[in-house]
Design a protein around this motif. Structure first.
Motif, PDB file in Angstrom:
ATOM      1  N   PHE A  88       0.692  -1.111   0.079  1.00 51.81           N
ATOM      2  CA  PHE A  88       0.152   0.047   0.055  1.00 51.81           C
ATOM      3  C   PHE A  88       0.929   1.422   0.010  1.00 51.81           C
ATOM      4  CE2 PHE A  88      -2.860  -2.973   1.986  1.00 51.81           C
ATOM      5  CZ  PHE A  88      -4.079  -2.810   1.444  1.00 51.81           C
ATOM      6  N   ASP A  89       0.088   2.414  -0.757  1.00 46.70           N
ATOM      7  CA  ASP A  89       0.808   3.567  -0.226  1.00 46.70           C
ATOM      8  C   ASP A  89       0.170   3.964   1.000  1.00 46.70           C
ATOM      9  OD1 ASP A  89       1.366   6.446  -0.947  1.00 46.70           O
ATOM     10  OD2 ASP A  89      -0.715   6.838  -1.266  1.00 46.70           O
ATOM     11  N   LEU A  90       0.879   5.158   1.436  1.00 44.38           N
ATOM     12  CA  LEU A  90       0.409   5.724   2.930  1.00 44.38           C
ATOM     13  C   LEU A  90      -0.582   6.672   2.903  1.00 44.38           C
ATOM     14  CD1 LEU A  90       0.480   5.431   5.971  1.00 44.38           C
ATOM     15  CD2 LEU A  90       2.564   6.899   5.701  1.00 44.38           C
ATOM     16  N   TYR A  91      -0.200   7.697   2.322  1.00 38.16           N
ATOM     17  CA  TYR A  91      -0.952   8.917   2.561  1.00 38.16           C
ATOM     18  C   TYR A  91      -2.083   8.997   1.256  1.00 38.16           C
ATOM     19  CZ  TYR A  91       2.547  10.725   5.412  1.00 38.16           C
ATOM     20  OH  TYR A  91       3.562  10.987   6.480  1.00 38.16           O
ATOM     21  N   GLU A  92      -3.351   9.220   1.630  1.00 39.33           N
ATOM     22  CA  GLU A  92      -4.476   9.179   0.811  1.00 39.33           C
ATOM     23  C   GLU A  92      -4.841   8.001   0.144  1.00 39.33           C
ATOM     24  OE1 GLU A  92      -6.000  12.083   1.466  1.00 39.33           O
ATOM     25  OE2 GLU A  92      -4.200  12.490   2.263  1.00 39.33           O
ATOM     26  N   THR A  93      -4.275   6.982   1.070  1.00 36.03           N
ATOM     27  CA  THR A  93      -4.449   5.661   0.782  1.00 36.03           C
ATOM     28  C   THR A  93      -4.840   4.684   2.130  1.00 36.03           C
ATOM     29  OG1 THR A  93      -3.160   5.328  -0.966  1.00 36.03           O
ATOM     30  CG2 THR A  93      -3.783   3.411   0.038  1.00 36.03           C
ATOM     31  N   LEU A  94      -4.035   4.923   3.098  1.00 35.20           N
ATOM     32  CA  LEU A  94      -4.333   4.067   4.425  1.00 35.20           C
ATOM     33  C   LEU A  94      -4.579   5.225   5.196  1.00 35.20           C
ATOM     34  CD1 LEU A  94      -1.755   1.439   4.678  1.00 35.20           C
ATOM     35  CD2 LEU A  94      -3.864   1.482   3.899  1.00 35.20           C
ATOM     36  N   VAL A  95      -4.159   6.600   5.187  1.00 31.46           N
ATOM     37  CA  VAL A  95      -4.562   7.697   6.005  1.00 31.46           C
ATOM     38  C   VAL A  95      -4.766   8.941   5.159  1.00 31.46           C
ATOM     39  CG1 VAL A  95      -3.189   6.854   7.841  1.00 31.46           C
ATOM     40  CG2 VAL A  95      -2.101   8.356   6.346  1.00 31.46           C
ATOM     41  N   THR A  96      -5.410   9.957   5.624  1.00 31.37           N
ATOM     42  CA  THR A  96      -5.530  11.261   4.938  1.00 31.37           C
ATOM     43  C   THR A  96      -5.367  12.268   5.419  1.00 31.37           C
ATOM     44  OG1 THR A  96      -7.346  12.378   3.643  1.00 31.37           O
ATOM     45  CG2 THR A  96      -7.911  11.340   5.672  1.00 31.37           C
ATOM     46  N   GLU A  97      -4.462  13.107   4.811  1.00 29.64           N
ATOM     47  CA  GLU A  97      -4.232  14.689   5.400  1.00 29.64           C
ATOM     48  C   GLU A  97      -4.946  15.601   5.007  1.00 29.64           C
ATOM     49  OE1 GLU A  97       0.305  14.779   6.107  1.00 29.64           O
ATOM     50  OE2 GLU A  97       0.352  14.549   4.050  1.00 29.64           O
ATOM     51  N   PHE A  98      -6.040  15.318   4.272  1.00 29.53           N
ATOM     52  CA  PHE A  98      -6.809  16.404   3.942  1.00 29.53           C
ATOM     53  C   PHE A  98      -8.167  16.843   4.760  1.00 29.53           C
ATOM     54  CE2 PHE A  98      -4.411  15.464   0.070  1.00 29.53           C
ATOM     55  CZ  PHE A  98      -4.097  16.814  -0.419  1.00 29.53           C
ATOM     56  N   ASP A  99      -8.077  16.043   5.828  1.00 31.41           N
ATOM     57  CA  ASP A  99      -9.153  16.319   6.673  1.00 31.41           C
ATOM     58  C   ASP A  99      -8.913  17.908   7.302  1.00 31.41           C
ATOM     59  OD1 ASP A  99     -10.875  16.745   9.141  1.00 31.41           O
ATOM     60  OD2 ASP A  99     -10.819  14.645   9.382  1.00 31.41           O
ATOM     61  N   PRO A 100      -9.989  18.765   7.036  1.00 25.03           N
ATOM     62  CA  PRO A 100      -9.641  20.067   7.385  1.00 25.03           C
ATOM     63  C   PRO A 100      -9.191  20.529   8.927  1.00 25.03           C
ATOM     64  CG  PRO A 100     -11.570  19.957   6.310  1.00 25.03           C
ATOM     65  CD  PRO A 100     -11.433  18.482   6.620  1.00 25.03           C
ATOM     66  N   SER A 101      -9.686  19.595   9.901  1.00 24.99           N
ATOM     67  CA  SER A 101      -9.416  19.644  11.206  1.00 24.99           C
ATOM     68  C   SER A 101      -7.705  19.032  11.419  1.00 24.99           C
ATOM     69  CB  SER A 101     -10.315  18.683  12.068  1.00 24.99           C
ATOM     70  OG  SER A 101     -10.058  17.364  11.846  1.00 24.99           O
ATOM     71  N   TRP A 102      -7.044  18.484  10.774  1.00 23.40           N
ATOM     72  CA  TRP A 102      -5.762  18.185  10.826  1.00 23.40           C
ATOM     73  C   TRP A 102      -4.806  19.110  10.035  1.00 23.40           C
ATOM     74  CZ3 TRP A 102      -6.584  12.616   9.673  1.00 23.40           C
ATOM     75  CH2 TRP A 102      -7.424  11.850  10.601  1.00 23.40           C
ATOM     76  N   GLN A 103      -5.469  20.062   9.234  1.00 26.33           N
ATOM     77  CA  GLN A 103      -4.385  21.112   8.414  1.00 26.33           C
ATOM     78  C   GLN A 103      -3.631  22.146   9.096  1.00 26.33           C
ATOM     79  OE1 GLN A 103      -3.406  20.635   5.437  1.00 26.33           O
ATOM     80  NE2 GLN A 103      -4.887  19.267   4.425  1.00 26.33           N
ATOM     81  N   ALA A 104      -2.442  21.931   9.148  1.00 29.16           N
ATOM     82  CA  ALA A 104      -1.497  22.901   9.982  1.00 29.16           C
ATOM     83  C   ALA A 104      -1.641  24.337   9.046  1.00 29.16           C
ATOM     84  CB  ALA A 104      -0.197  22.589   9.821  1.00 29.16           C
ATOM     85  N   LYS A 105      -1.653  25.405   9.754  1.00 31.66           N
ATOM     86  CA  LYS A 105      -2.111  26.500   9.109  1.00 31.66           C
ATOM     87  C   LYS A 105      -0.813  26.948   8.352  1.00 31.66           C
ATOM     88  CE  LYS A 105      -5.130  28.410  12.621  1.00 31.66           C
ATOM     89  NZ  LYS A 105      -5.480  29.460  13.851  1.00 31.66           N
ATOM     90  N   PRO A 106      -1.110  27.719   7.278  1.00 32.60           N
ATOM     91  CA  PRO A 106       0.224  27.768   6.380  1.00 32.60           C
ATOM     92  C   PRO A 106       0.990  29.137   6.777  1.00 32.60           C
ATOM     93  CG  PRO A 106      -1.966  28.668   4.977  1.00 32.60           C
ATOM     94  CD  PRO A 106      -2.187  28.012   6.339  1.00 32.60           C
ATOM     95  N   THR A 107       1.527  29.196   7.629  1.00 34.82           N
ATOM     96  CA  THR A 107       2.194  30.410   8.448  1.00 34.82           C
ATOM     97  C   THR A 107       3.572  30.391   8.612  1.00 34.82           C
ATOM     98  OG1 THR A 107       1.840  29.729  10.717  1.00 34.82           O
ATOM     99  CG2 THR A 107       0.207  31.122   9.882  1.00 34.82           C
ATOM    100  N   THR A 108       4.275  29.382   8.048  1.00 32.71           N
ATOM    101  CA  THR A 108       5.641  29.040   8.188  1.00 32.71           C
ATOM    102  C   THR A 108       6.515  29.989   7.741  1.00 32.71           C
ATOM    103  OG1 THR A 108       5.314  26.565   7.981  1.00 32.71           O
ATOM    104  CG2 THR A 108       7.519  27.559   7.584  1.00 32.71           C
ATOM    105  N   ALA A 109       6.393  30.486   6.296  1.00 37.10           N
ATOM    106  CA  ALA A 109       6.925  31.756   5.819  1.00 37.10           C
ATOM    107  C   ALA A 109       6.887  32.939   6.616  1.00 37.10           C
ATOM    108  CB  ALA A 109       6.705  31.924   4.522  1.00 37.10           C
TER     109      ALA A 109
END
Length: 220
Positions: A9-30
């Motif tokens: 299996f692939d991992l991301y978007e196959t066994l787990v998802t990173e696109f759940d909005p509640s998990w998204q990190a805010k894009p403030t790094t820069a």
């Protein structure tokens, strides 16, 4: 068609998802580093191959992109990234776990290939997936990444099967399905998270599976 001996299996978007909005990190790094957003993005993307194929520290990259950044800011960003990347690994959906459990119970070897940097899978050992996966191949550890056929061949060797006797299941990112096919594996497109968080279309030319349960239909 003979029954496969293993599934990778692939991992991301196959066994787990990173696109759940509640998990998204805010894009403030820069902003927090005091770096122009476009400059940061170009630098980050330019280092993708390095991040995926060697165990480079996330903090090292941030210091390279922003030499004047405060060490406390860099450490805070690192800890936030660890937490954000741990979230999907520690919240695996039960249907995914049930599917892997059923495959193992039926005697199939279970493999995993992920294009990832070291901090992205730092929580792997705490994930409910870990005990269900016989061989996990992380690109940063082995020096190559999908779609290079070598990484699929490595996973098959670790599982003790020939590529022709293994199946690959993934959402299609990084041209991974074509890479698996080039190695001699049967490849299927995992569509369940693509449907839920439609950031891109399923890959043409490969059978699409609409739910984890369909993996059982294909393999058992």
């Amino acid at each position: 068609m003979t029954r496969p001996q293993a599934v990778v299996f692939d991992l991301y978007e196959t066994l787990v998802t990173e696109f759940d909005p509640s998990w998204q990190a805010k894009p403030t790094t820069a902003d927090r580093l005091g770096v122009d957003a476009d400059v940061f993005e170009r630098g980050w993307r330019a280092r993708r191959d390095e991040r995926m194929t060697r165990p480079i520290d996330f903090r090292e990259i941030l210091r390279d992109l922003s030499p004047e950044a405060d060490d406390q800011v860099i450490e805070a960003l690192y800890q936030e990234r660890l937490a954000a990347k741990a979230a999907p690994l520690l919240n695996v959906e039960q249907l995914i776990l049930d599917t892997l459990g059923r495959l193992k119970a039926d005697g199939l070897g279970i493999g995993l290939i992920s294009n990832c940097s070291t901090e992205e899978v730092a929580a792997w050992h705490r994930s409910a997936l870990a005990p269900l996966v016989d061989e996990a191949v992380f690109s940063y550890q082995v020096g190559c990444a999908k779609p290079d056929p070598a990484i699929y061949a490595l996973a098959c060797r670790r599982l003790g099967v020939a590529p022709r006797d293994a199946v690959f299941v993934g959402d299609g990112g990084s041209d991974e399905l074509s890479g698996a096919a080039a190695c001699g594996m049967r490849a299927y497109c995992a569509g369940w998270f693509l449907d839920r968080w439609p950031t891109r279309r399923p890959v043409d030319g490969f059978r699409r599976l609409g739910s984890p349960a369909e993996v059982l239909d294909v393999l058992l």
